[in-house]
Design a protein around this motif. Sequence first.
Motif: not given
Lengths: 202, 202
Positions: B141-165
């Motif tokens: 269903e998904f494709v990525t050449d680096d799961v860990q890096k992509t997971a970090q990118a998903v986390w960073d891209a959704t920061e507006k919805f979980h970062h306390p700032a």
Amino acid sequence: MAEALTGEAILAATEEVLRRYGPAKATVVDVAKALGVSHGSVYRHFATKAALREAVTRRWLDAVHVEMAPKFDQGLTAAETLRAWLQALFDKKRHGHSEDPELFATFQVLVKESNVIPDYHLEHMVGHVARIISAGVETHEFVTDDVQKTAQAVWDATEKFHHPAHAQEWGNPHIQDAFDAVVSLVVDGLRYNRIPSAAGDA
Amino acid sequence: MAEALTGEAILAATEEVLRRYGPAKATVVDVAKALGVSHGSVYRHFATKAALREAVTRRWLDAVHVEMAPKFDQGLTAAETLRAWLQALFDKKRHGHSEDPELFATFQVLVKESNVIPDYHLEHMVGHVARIISAGVETHEFVTDDVQKTAQAVWDATEKFHHPAHAQEWGNPHIQDAFDAVVSLVVDGLRYNRIPSAAGDA
């Protein structure tokens, strides 16, 4: 000197006064003194201190909006144009933050104290992103059913790299890698028919 | 009572004391008093006040990490699992912020004062995202050449919805729409072969 006093001269002097004294201390009297005029002369152009501060913020942001207008004459794909635009924004923010922190902090205060300026700025910046996405849709590089909404999503997804609340993270040695990974994810999300990245891509 | 004193009892009492007095005022003596023991008894379990505070933060975060473990037995696609996970995180953050602001602020202070806790938490949360992405890669269903890096990118891209700032923005009436748009963009960026959304989709 009062007869030659223009709004533009007042705004330039106000920016200089704000830079020198900071947003908490700068007064209209300081601006008048810097121009060698009475404060009444300043008030003839800007009815209140708040109006003057808002005008100087708008002038500064307008220069940013012109500078950040996307360039479509560089022979780049829409994906490359978007990446270059987000990179230019990130560089501008982090260099502004590290090289001229007082001015950066001053304009942060000025933007926040206004009821209309934050939306004014957001509208222009998201509008720039929307123009890049539209160009990509036209060439079938990107697909979206709502350019404006998608442009806002691109803006929100890259907040870590332009929202001042994250400025402390911009000195992190891995921040450029983090930027690259988020932008790749976002650009892939915009593509009409995503080309799966091969394992050899890495 | 001192003979029955366990590390767990001390941590539970510390959490209660922190909640009652706030992180600036809570002391080891308060914790000892709440337990009816001497502060020496507490120090036999936790060598310093900092170690005690770090342990209570870790205990609290461990409960969050267990609660947030992705569920793969719901018959959902990887995209749906990721969306549900990010939604659960966002709901947890914004409700914690609005319903129990003191506790939310307390744990924010505790997390920030430690050198190791922020990375500990990030590793677990990004690990959860990585497990969802891996599951999606397995089912093509998904494709990525680096799961860990992509997971970090998903986390960073959704920061507006979980970062306390960004907590101040979570009360905005359009925040759920903004969340949906960012998550759609991110999920599209992960897809193996993105299905172009039809105009009728909107």
